[in-house]
Design a protein around this motif. Structure first.
Motif, PDB file in Angstrom:
ATOM      1  N   TYR A 177       0.961  -1.317  -0.267  1.00 15.35           N
ATOM      2  CA  TYR A 177       0.062  -0.025  -0.001  1.00 15.35           C
ATOM      3  C   TYR A 177       0.845   1.118   0.076  1.00 15.35           C
ATOM      4  O   TYR A 177       1.870   1.167   0.590  1.00 15.35           O
ATOM      5  CB  TYR A 177      -0.925  -0.079   1.094  1.00 15.35           C
ATOM      6  CG  TYR A 177      -2.370  -0.837   1.057  1.00 15.35           C
ATOM      7  CD1 TYR A 177      -3.326  -0.177   0.172  1.00 15.35           C
ATOM      8  CD2 TYR A 177      -2.269  -1.919   1.965  1.00 15.35           C
ATOM      9  CE1 TYR A 177      -4.229  -0.834   0.432  1.00 15.35           C
ATOM     10  CE2 TYR A 177      -3.719  -2.535   1.907  1.00 15.35           C
ATOM     11  CZ  TYR A 177      -4.848  -2.023   1.237  1.00 15.35           C
ATOM     12  OH  TYR A 177      -5.779  -2.763   1.063  1.00 15.35           O
ATOM     13  N   VAL A 178       0.557   2.412  -0.502  1.00 16.60           N
ATOM     14  CA  VAL A 178       1.107   3.646  -0.641  1.00 16.60           C
ATOM     15  C   VAL A 178      -0.072   4.505  -0.290  1.00 16.60           C
ATOM     16  O   VAL A 178      -1.187   4.204  -0.400  1.00 16.60           O
ATOM     17  CB  VAL A 178       1.643   3.961  -1.966  1.00 16.60           C
ATOM     18  CG1 VAL A 178       3.096   3.056  -2.060  1.00 16.60           C
ATOM     19  CG2 VAL A 178       0.763   4.133  -2.813  1.00 16.60           C
ATOM     20  N   ALA A 201       0.644   0.126  -4.727  1.00 16.14           N
ATOM     21  CA  ALA A 201       1.827   0.905  -5.169  1.00 16.14           C
ATOM     22  C   ALA A 201       1.624   1.487  -6.912  1.00 16.14           C
ATOM     23  O   ALA A 201       1.974   2.187  -7.336  1.00 16.14           O
ATOM     24  CB  ALA A 201       3.078   0.275  -4.859  1.00 16.14           C
ATOM     25  N   ALA A 237       0.420   4.419  -8.352  1.00 18.07           N
ATOM     26  CA  ALA A 237       1.047   5.789  -8.307  1.00 18.07           C
ATOM     27  C   ALA A 237       1.595   5.923  -9.788  1.00 18.07           C
ATOM     28  O   ALA A 237       1.987   6.957 -10.243  1.00 18.07           O
ATOM     29  CB  ALA A 237       2.413   5.931  -7.491  1.00 18.07           C
ATOM     30  N   TYR A 297       1.613  10.804  -4.217  1.00 19.99           N
ATOM     31  CA  TYR A 297       1.691   9.585  -3.645  1.00 19.99           C
ATOM     32  C   TYR A 297       2.884   9.672  -2.904  1.00 19.99           C
ATOM     33  O   TYR A 297       4.243   9.893  -3.191  1.00 19.99           O
ATOM     34  CB  TYR A 297       1.810   8.396  -4.938  1.00 19.99           C
ATOM     35  CG  TYR A 297       0.557   8.403  -5.610  1.00 19.99           C
ATOM     36  CD1 TYR A 297      -0.409   7.503  -5.163  1.00 19.99           C
ATOM     37  CD2 TYR A 297       0.537   9.088  -6.720  1.00 19.99           C
ATOM     38  CE1 TYR A 297      -1.764   7.443  -6.088  1.00 19.99           C
ATOM     39  CE2 TYR A 297      -0.665   9.180  -7.591  1.00 19.99           C
ATOM     40  CZ  TYR A 297      -1.692   8.190  -7.230  1.00 19.99           C
ATOM     41  OH  TYR A 297      -2.849   8.132  -7.933  1.00 19.99           O
ATOM     42  N   ARG A 298       2.644   8.854  -1.719  1.00 19.30           N
ATOM     43  CA  ARG A 298       3.871   8.666  -0.422  1.00 19.30           C
ATOM     44  C   ARG A 298       3.914   7.469  -0.097  1.00 19.30           C
ATOM     45  O   ARG A 298       2.890   6.527   0.190  1.00 19.30           O
ATOM     46  CB  ARG A 298       3.683   9.462   0.518  1.00 19.30           C
ATOM     47  CG  ARG A 298       3.383  11.021   0.126  1.00 19.30           C
ATOM     48  CD  ARG A 298       4.832  11.953  -0.177  1.00 19.30           C
ATOM     49  NE  ARG A 298       6.032  11.351   0.634  1.00 19.30           N
ATOM     50  CZ  ARG A 298       6.150  11.977   1.887  1.00 19.30           C
ATOM     51  NH1 ARG A 298       5.408  12.929   2.323  1.00 19.30           N
ATOM     52  NH2 ARG A 298       7.169  11.612   2.399  1.00 19.30           N
ATOM     53  N   ARG A 299       5.284   6.896  -0.083  1.00 24.15           N
ATOM     54  CA  ARG A 299       5.613   5.525   0.211  1.00 24.15           C
ATOM     55  C   ARG A 299       5.292   5.696   1.796  1.00 24.15           C
ATOM     56  O   ARG A 299       5.505   6.911   2.545  1.00 24.15           O
ATOM     57  CB  ARG A 299       6.981   5.175  -0.027  1.00 24.15           C
ATOM     58  CG  ARG A 299       7.172   4.762  -1.491  1.00 24.15           C
ATOM     59  CD  ARG A 299       8.306   3.844  -1.615  1.00 24.15           C
ATOM     60  NE  ARG A 299       8.373   3.434  -2.989  1.00 24.15           N
ATOM     61  CZ  ARG A 299       7.897   2.414  -3.565  1.00 24.15           C
ATOM     62  NH1 ARG A 299       6.967   1.615  -2.969  1.00 24.15           N
ATOM     63  NH2 ARG A 299       8.258   2.080  -4.804  1.00 24.15           N
ATOM     64  N   GLU A 326      10.314   5.035  -9.112  1.00 17.33           N
ATOM     65  CA  GLU A 326      10.395   6.099  -7.865  1.00 17.33           C
ATOM     66  C   GLU A 326       9.963   7.504  -8.406  1.00 17.33           C
ATOM     67  O   GLU A 326       9.398   8.037  -7.355  1.00 17.33           O
ATOM     68  CB  GLU A 326      11.901   6.045  -7.279  1.00 17.33           C
ATOM     69  CG  GLU A 326      12.170   4.737  -6.480  1.00 17.33           C
ATOM     70  CD  GLU A 326      11.136   4.584  -5.316  1.00 17.33           C
ATOM     71  OE1 GLU A 326      10.942   5.774  -4.557  1.00 17.33           O
ATOM     72  OE2 GLU A 326      11.006   3.691  -5.163  1.00 17.33           O
ATOM     73  N   PHE A 372       6.681   8.775  -6.981  1.00 23.51           N
ATOM     74  CA  PHE A 372       6.365   9.336  -5.697  1.00 23.51           C
ATOM     75  C   PHE A 372       6.725  10.588  -5.134  1.00 23.51           C
ATOM     76  O   PHE A 372       8.022  10.795  -5.727  1.00 23.51           O
ATOM     77  CB  PHE A 372       6.982   8.319  -4.461  1.00 23.51           C
ATOM     78  CG  PHE A 372       6.350   6.839  -4.936  1.00 23.51           C
ATOM     79  CD1 PHE A 372       5.194   6.427  -4.259  1.00 23.51           C
ATOM     80  CD2 PHE A 372       7.071   5.899  -5.712  1.00 23.51           C
ATOM     81  CE1 PHE A 372       4.753   5.253  -4.463  1.00 23.51           C
ATOM     82  CE2 PHE A 372       6.570   4.729  -5.971  1.00 23.51           C
ATOM     83  CZ  PHE A 372       5.084   4.592  -5.247  1.00 23.51           C
TER      84      PHE A 372
END
Length: 197
Positions: free
Chosen positions: A55-56, A134, A137, A146-148, A190, A193
């Motif tokens: 999940y993010v 994820a 994103a 979107y954030r980890r 990456e 994000f």
């Protein structure tokens, strides 16, 4: 795309329905292949795991969590949360809500949506934040970042491919093989994000 390149001229008909509805459609021979969330327990069906993704957090671009140095589960306590209705995604919903409960997170309110785009519209409008797979994103939505999540125990959602053991379409097994191959190399870039300012 890769399968179409290997088998030019093949035609697709894509349905966007819940995993539970896909399982029933497979059993009724209304679908050849389903890409869905587990479990697949009916003995008449065969299933293979495609991938697992954490999940993010999807947040409005101007939300404080969009620029926080790190985001943890505890930061979601008291937030408005947009989710898919449990009846449209029981596996993912239960996984998410169990994880939040384990971290003593109680949302201020939960906004249910029947489809992913409706849920993300609530995030874009600034009404809520949302926990999403994820891979979401990689599909940019205006007004959403979107954030980890920094927690070590962020749940991973599995994605499976399933089909009826009594195969009626000769393209089923080649398509499944291509799906498994493509999923094995899939990684969300990456760059999808946001980085805290």
């Amino acid at each position: 795309r890769r399968f179409s390149a290997r088998v030019p001229g093949v035609l697709y008909s894509l349905r966007e329905i819940s995993s539970e509805a896909m399982l029933q459609a497979l059993l009724n021979n209304e679908l050849d292949v389903a890409i869905l969330r587990p479990p697949v327990t009916d003995a008449r069906l065969q299933a293979r795991r495609l991938m697992s993704e954490p999940y993010v957090l999807a947040v409005p671009v101007d939300h404080p969590l969009a620029s926080a140095p790190k985001v943890h589960a505890r930061d979601l306590h008291g937030q408005s949360l947009a989710t898919l209705e449990r009846r449209f995604g029981q596996y993912a919903y239960d996984l998410m809500m169990t994880w939040l409960a384990e971290h003593n997170v109680v949302p201020a309110r939960v906004h249910d949506a029947a489809r992913h785009h409706a849920m993300m519209s609530m995030v874009s409008a600034g009404i809520a934040v949302s926990l999403v797979p994820a891979s979401a994103a990689a599909q940019p939505i205006r007004g959403v970042v979107y954030r980890r999540l920094a927690d070590r125990d962020v749940p991973a959602l599995e994605l499976w491919v399933a089909f009826h053991k009594e195969i009626g379409n000769p393209m089923t097994l080649p398509f499944v093989a291509q799906a498994v191959e493509s999923a094995a190399g899939y990684k969300v870039p990456e760059a999808c994000f946001s980085r805290p300012a």
